[in-house]
Design a protein around this motif. Sequence first.
Motif, PDB file in Angstrom:
ATOM      1  N   MET A  60       0.838  -1.170   0.000  1.00  0.00           N
ATOM      2  CA  MET A  60       0.000   0.000   0.000  1.00  0.00           C
ATOM      3  C   MET A  60       0.891   1.244   0.000  1.00  0.00           C
ATOM      4  O   MET A  60       1.798   1.360   0.813  1.00  0.00           O
ATOM      5  CB  MET A  60      -0.890   0.015   1.248  1.00  0.00           C
ATOM      6  N   ARG A  61       0.663   2.139  -0.916  1.00  0.00           N
ATOM      7  CA  ARG A  61       1.423   3.381  -0.977  1.00  0.00           C
ATOM      8  C   ARG A  61       0.897   4.323   0.099  1.00  0.00           C
ATOM      9  O   ARG A  61      -0.296   4.574   0.206  1.00  0.00           O
ATOM     10  CB  ARG A  61       1.280   4.028  -2.342  1.00  0.00           C
ATOM     11  N   VAL A  62       1.797   4.845   0.917  1.00  0.00           N
ATOM     12  CA  VAL A  62       1.417   5.750   1.992  1.00  0.00           C
ATOM     13  C   VAL A  62       1.411   7.192   1.503  1.00  0.00           C
ATOM     14  O   VAL A  62       0.479   7.937   1.766  1.00  0.00           O
ATOM     15  CB  VAL A  62       2.373   5.594   3.192  1.00  0.00           C
ATOM     16  N   ALA A  63       2.435   7.589   0.774  1.00  0.00           N
ATOM     17  CA  ALA A  63       2.532   8.969   0.295  1.00  0.00           C
ATOM     18  C   ALA A  63       3.534   9.039  -0.849  1.00  0.00           C
ATOM     19  O   ALA A  63       4.357   8.150  -1.025  1.00  0.00           O
ATOM     20  CB  ALA A  63       2.952   9.900   1.413  1.00  0.00           C
ATOM     21  N   THR A  64       3.468  10.113  -1.615  1.00  0.00           N
ATOM     22  CA  THR A  64       4.406  10.368  -2.700  1.00  0.00           C
ATOM     23  C   THR A  64       5.063  11.720  -2.456  1.00  0.00           C
ATOM     24  O   THR A  64       4.389  12.684  -2.118  1.00  0.00           O
ATOM     25  CB  THR A  64       3.672  10.389  -4.052  1.00  0.00           C
ATOM     26  N   PHE A  65       6.370  11.775  -2.615  1.00  0.00           N
ATOM     27  CA  PHE A  65       7.123  13.010  -2.414  1.00  0.00           C
ATOM     28  C   PHE A  65       8.053  13.230  -3.593  1.00  0.00           C
ATOM     29  O   PHE A  65       8.542  12.287  -4.189  1.00  0.00           O
ATOM     30  CB  PHE A  65       7.972  12.920  -1.140  1.00  0.00           C
ATOM     31  N   LYS A  66       8.299  14.466  -3.908  1.00  0.00           N
ATOM     32  CA  LYS A  66       9.235  14.811  -4.977  1.00  0.00           C
ATOM     33  C   LYS A  66      10.301  15.731  -4.394  1.00  0.00           C
ATOM     34  O   LYS A  66       9.985  16.699  -3.706  1.00  0.00           O
ATOM     35  CB  LYS A  66       8.498  15.517  -6.110  1.00  0.00           C
ATOM     36  N   SER A  67      11.547  15.415  -4.674  1.00  0.00           N
ATOM     37  CA  SER A  67      12.640  16.257  -4.193  1.00  0.00           C
ATOM     38  C   SER A  67      12.845  17.429  -5.142  1.00  0.00           C
ATOM     39  O   SER A  67      12.293  17.456  -6.244  1.00  0.00           O
ATOM     40  CB  SER A  67      13.933  15.448  -4.081  1.00  0.00           C
ATOM     41  N   LYS A  68      13.659  18.366  -4.705  1.00  0.00           N
ATOM     42  CA  LYS A  68      13.957  19.492  -5.580  1.00  0.00           C
ATOM     43  C   LYS A  68      14.842  19.025  -6.730  1.00  0.00           C
ATOM     44  O   LYS A  68      15.494  17.978  -6.640  1.00  0.00           O
ATOM     45  CB  LYS A  68      14.630  20.604  -4.808  1.00  0.00           C
ATOM     46  N   GLU A  69      14.850  19.767  -7.792  1.00  0.00           N
ATOM     47  CA  GLU A  69      15.698  19.427  -8.932  1.00  0.00           C
ATOM     48  C   GLU A  69      17.060  20.090  -8.757  1.00  0.00           C
ATOM     49  O   GLU A  69      17.145  21.243  -8.359  1.00  0.00           O
ATOM     50  CB  GLU A  69      15.047  19.887 -10.226  1.00  0.00           C
ATOM     51  N   TYR A  70      18.097  19.341  -9.019  1.00  0.00           N
ATOM     52  CA  TYR A  70      19.462  19.847  -8.903  1.00  0.00           C
ATOM     53  C   TYR A  70      20.001  20.155 -10.297  1.00  0.00           C
ATOM     54  O   TYR A  70      19.831  19.362 -11.212  1.00  0.00           O
ATOM     55  CB  TYR A  70      20.361  18.808  -8.224  1.00  0.00           C
ATOM     56  N   SER A  71      20.668  21.276 -10.426  1.00  0.00           N
ATOM     57  CA  SER A  71      21.218  21.633 -11.726  1.00  0.00           C
ATOM     58  C   SER A  71      22.517  20.875 -12.010  1.00  0.00           C
ATOM     59  O   SER A  71      22.835  20.592 -13.149  1.00  0.00           O
ATOM     60  CB  SER A  71      21.459  23.138 -11.820  1.00  0.00           C
ATOM     61  N   LEU A  72      23.265  20.541 -10.955  1.00  0.00           N
ATOM     62  CA  LEU A  72      24.526  19.822 -11.135  1.00  0.00           C
ATOM     63  C   LEU A  72      24.802  18.981  -9.892  1.00  0.00           C
ATOM     64  O   LEU A  72      24.770  19.493  -8.778  1.00  0.00           O
ATOM     65  CB  LEU A  72      25.689  20.787 -11.354  1.00  0.00           C
ATOM     66  N   ILE A  73      25.069  17.712 -10.098  1.00  0.00           N
ATOM     67  CA  ILE A  73      25.463  16.821  -9.010  1.00  0.00           C
ATOM     68  C   ILE A  73      26.742  16.127  -9.454  1.00  0.00           C
ATOM     69  O   ILE A  73      26.754  15.430 -10.465  1.00  0.00           O
ATOM     70  CB  ILE A  73      24.381  15.769  -8.711  1.00  0.00           C
ATOM     71  N   PRO A  74      27.838  16.326  -8.718  1.00  0.00           N
ATOM     72  CA  PRO A  74      29.103  15.690  -9.094  1.00  0.00           C
ATOM     73  C   PRO A  74      29.008  14.162  -9.050  1.00  0.00           C
ATOM     74  O   PRO A  74      28.238  13.616  -8.252  1.00  0.00           O
ATOM     75  CB  PRO A  74      30.087  16.192  -8.035  1.00  0.00           C
ATOM     76  N   PRO A  75      29.775  13.463  -9.876  1.00  0.00           N
ATOM     77  CA  PRO A  75      29.774  11.992  -9.857  1.00  0.00           C
ATOM     78  C   PRO A  75      30.129  11.461  -8.464  1.00  0.00           C
ATOM     79  O   PRO A  75      30.991  12.003  -7.788  1.00  0.00           O
ATOM     80  CB  PRO A  75      30.855  11.615 -10.869  1.00  0.00           C
ATOM     81  N   GLY A  76      29.432  10.420  -8.031  1.00  0.00           N
ATOM     82  CA  GLY A  76      29.701   9.805  -6.738  1.00  0.00           C
ATOM     83  C   GLY A  76      29.078  10.524  -5.553  1.00  0.00           C
ATOM     84  O   GLY A  76      29.220  10.079  -4.430  1.00  0.00           O
ATOM     85  N   LYS A  77      28.392  11.627  -5.793  1.00  0.00           N
ATOM     86  CA  LYS A  77      27.770  12.399  -4.714  1.00  0.00           C
ATOM     87  C   LYS A  77      26.446  11.768  -4.322  1.00  0.00           C
ATOM     88  O   LYS A  77      25.616  11.462  -5.169  1.00  0.00           O
ATOM     89  CB  LYS A  77      27.539  13.838  -5.188  1.00  0.00           C
ATOM     90  N   ALA A  78      26.243  11.548  -3.032  1.00  0.00           N
ATOM     91  CA  ALA A  78      24.992  10.979  -2.532  1.00  0.00           C
ATOM     92  C   ALA A  78      23.994  12.102  -2.269  1.00  0.00           C
ATOM     93  O   ALA A  78      24.359  13.188  -1.807  1.00  0.00           O
ATOM     94  CB  ALA A  78      25.240  10.203  -1.248  1.00  0.00           C
ATOM     95  N   ILE A  79      22.738  11.848  -2.563  1.00  0.00           N
ATOM     96  CA  ILE A  79      21.662  12.788  -2.295  1.00  0.00           C
ATOM     97  C   ILE A  79      20.748  12.158  -1.258  1.00  0.00           C
ATOM     98  O   ILE A  79      20.226  11.058  -1.465  1.00  0.00           O
ATOM     99  CB  ILE A  79      20.855  13.115  -3.573  1.00  0.00           C
TER     100      ILE A  79
END
Length: 69
Positions: free
Chosen positions: A1-20
């Motif tokens: 059962m799905r409890v909720a849906t969330f959307k994160s902000k959009e990032y313009s640049l994320i370096p390789p290997g960077k965790a969000i």
Amino acid sequence: MRVATFKSKEYSLIPPGKAINFEEAFVFCRNDRVTKYYGIVYGKALVEGKLVYAPRGRSTNILPLKCGT
């Protein structure tokens, strides 16, 4: 059962290997029944002018919480 849906902000640049980390999700508990919650994530990126989709992933650390559905 799905409890909720969330959307994160959009990032313009994320370096390789960077965790969000997405820690902004919030839902009120309905009861004190133990339930295992997890998240599903997916993403897309523009790489050299082409839209590339990442495969869906699921939480690896699933914790039982007294916050039933």
